[in-house]
Motif scaffolding. Structure first.
Motif, PDB file in Angstrom:
ATOM      1  N   VAL A   4       0.900  -1.171   0.151  1.00 11.54           N
ATOM      2  CA  VAL A   4       0.019   0.099   0.050  1.00 11.54           C
ATOM      3  C   VAL A   4       0.927   1.146  -0.100  1.00 11.54           C
ATOM      4  O   VAL A   4       1.770   1.422   0.950  1.00 11.54           O
ATOM      5  CB  VAL A   4      -0.928   0.080   1.195  1.00 11.54           C
ATOM      6  N   PHE A   5       0.940   1.859  -1.015  1.00 11.35           N
ATOM      7  CA  PHE A   5       1.473   3.075  -1.146  1.00 11.35           C
ATOM      8  C   PHE A   5       0.811   4.368  -0.667  1.00 11.35           C
ATOM      9  O   PHE A   5      -0.473   4.557  -1.191  1.00 11.35           O
ATOM     10  CB  PHE A   5       1.994   3.476  -2.716  1.00 11.35           C
ATOM     11  N   VAL A   6       1.324   5.076   0.555  1.00 10.38           N
ATOM     12  CA  VAL A   6       0.558   6.337   1.116  1.00 10.38           C
ATOM     13  C   VAL A   6       1.353   7.673   0.819  1.00 10.38           C
ATOM     14  O   VAL A   6       2.462   7.754   1.278  1.00 10.38           O
ATOM     15  CB  VAL A   6       0.377   5.951   2.412  1.00 10.38           C
TER      16      VAL A   6
ATOM     17  N   ILE B  13      -7.200   7.214  -5.312  1.00  9.89           N
ATOM     18  CA  ILE B  13      -7.870   7.074  -3.954  1.00  9.89           C
ATOM     19  C   ILE B  13      -7.253   8.245  -3.167  1.00  9.89           C
ATOM     20  O   ILE B  13      -6.208   8.713  -2.910  1.00  9.89           O
ATOM     21  CB  ILE B  13      -7.584   5.992  -3.003  1.00  9.89           C
ATOM     22  N   ILE B  14      -8.275   9.244  -2.804  1.00 11.59           N
ATOM     23  CA  ILE B  14      -8.231  10.501  -2.064  1.00 11.59           C
ATOM     24  C   ILE B  14      -8.878  10.373  -0.607  1.00 11.59           C
ATOM     25  O   ILE B  14      -9.916   9.735  -0.713  1.00 11.59           O
ATOM     26  CB  ILE B  14      -8.502  11.973  -2.668  1.00 11.59           C
ATOM     27  N   VAL B  15      -8.010  10.414   0.400  1.00 12.24           N
ATOM     28  CA  VAL B  15      -8.599  10.483   1.856  1.00 12.24           C
ATOM     29  C   VAL B  15      -8.233  11.864   2.634  1.00 12.24           C
ATOM     30  O   VAL B  15      -7.220  12.335   2.210  1.00 12.24           O
ATOM     31  CB  VAL B  15      -8.226   9.019   2.492  1.00 12.24           C
ATOM     32  N   ASP B  16      -9.205  12.179   3.210  1.00 13.12           N
ATOM     33  CA  ASP B  16      -8.870  13.363   4.268  1.00 13.12           C
ATOM     34  C   ASP B  16      -7.804  12.889   5.452  1.00 13.12           C
ATOM     35  O   ASP B  16      -8.200  12.095   6.313  1.00 13.12           O
ATOM     36  CB  ASP B  16     -10.100  13.808   4.985  1.00 13.12           C
ATOM     37  N   GLY B  17      -6.752  13.248   5.083  1.00  9.86           N
ATOM     38  CA  GLY B  17      -5.634  12.608   6.059  1.00  9.86           C
ATOM     39  C   GLY B  17      -5.703  13.196   7.466  1.00  9.86           C
ATOM     40  O   GLY B  17      -4.903  12.719   8.257  1.00  9.86           O
ATOM     41  N   ASN B  18      -6.572  14.250   7.732  1.00 12.18           N
ATOM     42  CA  ASN B  18      -6.621  14.536   9.120  1.00 12.18           C
ATOM     43  C   ASN B  18      -7.784  14.017   9.776  1.00 12.18           C
ATOM     44  O   ASN B  18      -8.282  14.603  10.902  1.00 12.18           O
ATOM     45  CB  ASN B  18      -6.786  16.123   9.022  1.00 12.18           C
ATOM     46  N   ASP B  19      -8.567  13.196   9.113  1.00 14.14           N
ATOM     47  CA  ASP B  19      -9.689  12.401   9.964  1.00 14.14           C
ATOM     48  C   ASP B  19      -9.180  11.064  10.141  1.00 14.14           C
ATOM     49  O   ASP B  19      -9.136  10.156   9.127  1.00 14.14           O
ATOM     50  CB  ASP B  19     -10.901  12.497   8.773  1.00 14.14           C
TER      51      ASP B  19
ATOM     52  N   GLU C 148      -3.867   8.724  -1.633  1.00 12.28           N
ATOM     53  CA  GLU C 148      -3.202  10.083  -1.405  1.00 12.28           C
ATOM     54  C   GLU C 148      -4.151  10.919   0.115  1.00 12.28           C
ATOM     55  O   GLU C 148      -5.371  11.043  -0.184  1.00 12.28           O
ATOM     56  CB  GLU C 148      -3.652  10.920  -2.490  1.00 12.28           C
ATOM     57  N   ALA C 149      -3.429  10.866   0.947  1.00  9.84           N
ATOM     58  CA  ALA C 149      -4.046  11.446   2.296  1.00  9.84           C
ATOM     59  C   ALA C 149      -3.606  12.917   1.904  1.00  9.84           C
ATOM     60  O   ALA C 149      -2.575  13.366   2.549  1.00  9.84           O
ATOM     61  CB  ALA C 149      -3.420  10.880   3.436  1.00  9.84           C
TER      62      ALA C 149
END
Lengths: 327, 324
Positions: free
Chosen positions: A168-170, A204-210, A235-236
């Motif tokens: 998993v690449f983050v 994939i984009i995610v809210d990295g502060n949540d 991508e966070a």
């Protein structure tokens, strides 16, 4: 999915531990006890905590010089990390690594890599070994937005996708590659997600502060990896509270932007959410007090520890424990 | 005892180790279905299957990075770089990551891996496919460096490299691929860090590596006819370095000549010369002389490339001029 309260409290605890640890690292730098440089992940704790909670024993974390959070939250002992930052005998790498190279293989923290991009193919290789050996391990590789412009990123993404590797690449997109806005140096809007289709992957984009969102995204990506369905590129979106490194006051960032993101501090956000979910404020206060006590203990223990034995200078170049190159 | 080419010896060494240890795997560009562009891995895919012998994209950072990661998670991988010149495209992984990680983690990480690569000039390939780069690898703490000169050494040293718990860069000389030599039957495992005295002599010591070894031997024959008794040492490995054999020989002959294919500056012979000057200065009867490629990129045309790389004639003339 519904995340249960013990897990939520644990996510909160881990973010707070990371926050207090790195704030202490900053203070110790000001005191002159921490030398060299540090690249703090203050503000990015939700990415580290969400993934660490989703990973299992045997899974492998590969991170960068901004890797204190990831190494600590995989379970590396705080005092040994503090010892490494301060160059003391209790350092997790015996004082040979330093801030940019924290590693605890026993916990699956497979190293902090300080040349941008290098650890992506290495993480892919660890995943390849899991595939060849038929284990159910996954490897997770954290890197910044700037990494998406270096060759190793593309080589690793391509081969991981072609070989269906359990990795998993983050991308922790904190909007700045060192001192430069990432938008100035990419031709797309999203540095990682918009590159994913080139490797047959979903962007994939995610809210990295949540931290809840990160945790759920991590669980999905790890499950996909273990099912043999191949890599993910996530991508966070997050934000550095400070500069790139100790030398950087980060004056290049518009103050309105900084203020906006500081309101979105992942720990503040999560504290509010937990209270809204009827968690007792006393429980959160206790978590914070315990984390502070742990940091205080690690600091005092490390300050009382002498420098590494100088005999260590010439050890561990080779597997025989030594450094001899001739007979 | 069978006669084998240097090329076939590579496949035999790999097969011997893959048969013995299922953790040994091989990746690289065109190593599987094509059997290698130099045919050094022919037959391995058929014998060991696609999980253990696998073609990669043209991605040297991926090849070297992947074998590092795989070595961290229980495999003993071998990665092929088609030409040693391509080391330049993955030099970060090789030198900053593979070489240093054991030390920087204070021994937490063990990296039992081998990077095999076709090295050296003489094939008219020009400056980007002909270099002798052993000295690059030699300059980096944490890498072992091996360069065999004969088919038997290829099998035995490759086996030793694969079994070694540390990263080894294994330089196969592309002009030696067609040469033949006797290789003992059965399992063959040599020892890294051991030089060989291939010809005994009393007047001068010629120390050589890889393709320069057969040239040094031929030169020694010619010099014998001229009344100069030459001892020829095949270093075989630059790291670890067998200084005991080297110093023993120079103590006897009191003269040292290095025969190096690398360009002049900081070639491996410079380190050899430094060691001998420092430790055997009072035993020497004359200056140490280095025979090298000049400090130029290698050209492609026959006449130019042959002039650049040390030749038997140049070795003979240099020794006669300096020691005759």
């Amino acid at each position: 999915m519904e995340i249960d309260t013990p897990t939520r409290l644990s996510l909160y605890r881990e973010m707070v531990r990371a926050r207090y640890f790195e704030q202490r690292a900053y203070d110790l730098f000001i005191e002159g006890l921490l030398k060299g440089t540090t690249h703090l992940g203050l503000g990015q704790e939700a990415v580290a905590a969400g993934f660490a909670a989703a990973m299992r024993e045997g899974d492998m974390t590969y991170c960068t010089y901004r890797g204190h959070n990831h190494t600590l939250l995989r379970g590396a002992p705080m005092d040994a990390l503090m010892g490494e930052l301060l160059g003391r005998a209790n350092g997790i790498c015996g004082g040979k690594g330093g801030s940019m190279h924290l590693t605890d293989v026993t916990k699956g923290a497979m190293g902090s890599y300080a040349i941008v991009g290098a650890h992506l193919p290495i993480a892919a290789g660890a995943a390849w070994a899991a595939q060849v050996r038929g284990t159910d391990q996954a490897s997770v590789c954290f890197f910044g937005d700037g990494t998406t412009n270096i060759g190793a990123f593309h080589e690793a993404l391509n081969i991981a996708a072609v070989w269906s590797l359990p990795v998993v690449f983050v991308c922790e997109n904190n909007l700045y590659m060192e001192y430069t806005p990432i938008g100035d140096v990419i031709a797309v809007e999203h540095p990682a997600a918009d590159r994913a289709p080139a490797y047959g992957l979903e962007g994939i984009i995610v809210d990295g502060n949540d931290v809840d969102a990160v945790y759920e995204t991590a669980l999905r990506a790890l499950a996909r990896a273990r099912r043999g369905e191949g890599p993910s590129l996530i991508e966070a979106k997050t934000y550095r509270h400070g500069g790139h490194s100790r030398a950087d006051p980060a004056k290049y960032r518009p103050s309105a932007e900084v203020e906006e993101w500081m309101k979105r501090d992942p720990i503040v956000l999560y504290r509010d959410r937990l209270l809204a979910l009827a968690v007792e404020v006393g429980d959160l206060d206790q978590i914070e007090a315990e984390a502070l006590a742990e940091v205080d203990h690690a600091t005092e223990l490390t300050k009382a520890t002498p420098p590494p034995d100088v005999a260590g200078l010439m050890t561990e170049v080779w597997a025989d424990g030594g450094s001899a190159w001739r007979n | 005892m069978a006669e084998l080419t240097y090329r076939d010896a590579v496949a035999r060494g790999l097969a011997q180790e893959m048969e013995r240890d299922e953790r040994v795997v091989l990746i690289g560009e065109d190593v599987a279905k094509a059997g290698g562009v130099f045919k050094t891995t022919a037959g391995l895919l058929e014998r060991f299957g696609p999980t253990r012998v696998r073609d990669t994209p043209i991605s040297e950072e991926a090849i070297t990075g992947m074998i590092m990661g795989a070595a961290m998670n229980g495999l003993r991988p071998v990665g092929e770089l088609m030409f040693s010149d391509f080391l330049a495209t993955c030099w970060d992984i090789v030198t900053n990551q593979i070489a240093k990680t054991r030390y920087m983690t204070n021994g937490q990480v063990e990296l039992p891996l081998v990077i095999r690569t076709a090295n050296g000039g003489g094939a008219r390939f020009g400056g980007q496919h002909s270099q002798s780069l052993e000295n690059w690898a030699m300059a980096v703490p944490g890498l072992k460096v091996v360069a065999p000169s004969s088919p038997a050494d290829v099998v035995g040293l490759l086996a030793a490299a694969i079994r070694d718990p540390d990263p080894v860069v294994f330089f196969e000389h592309k002009m030696l691929f067609p040469i033949k030599g006797e290789v003992p039957d059965g399992e063959l495992v040599d020892e890294l860090g051991t030089a060989r005295v291939l010809r005994e002599g009393n007047d001068v010591t010629l120390v050589a590596l890889a393709r320069m070894v057969p040239m040094a031997l031929e030169a020694a024959e010619a010099l014998a006819a001229a009344g100069i008794s030459v001892e020829v040492i095949d270093l075989r490995s630059l790291v670890p370095l067998d200084t005991r054999t080297l110093l023993g020989s120079v103590t006897k002959t009191s003269r040292l000549f290095t025969v190096e294919e690398n360009p002049r500056l900081i070639g491996w012979g410079a380190e050899i010369s430094s060691i001998v000057a420092e430790e055997l200065f009072w035993d020497l009867d004359g200056p140490i002389v280095r025979i090298t490629t000049p400090h130029i990129p290698l050209p492609a045309a026959d006449e130019l490339e042959d002039l650049a790389i040390p030749s038997v004639q140049r070795i003979v003339e240099t020794v006669r001029r300096s020691a005759g």
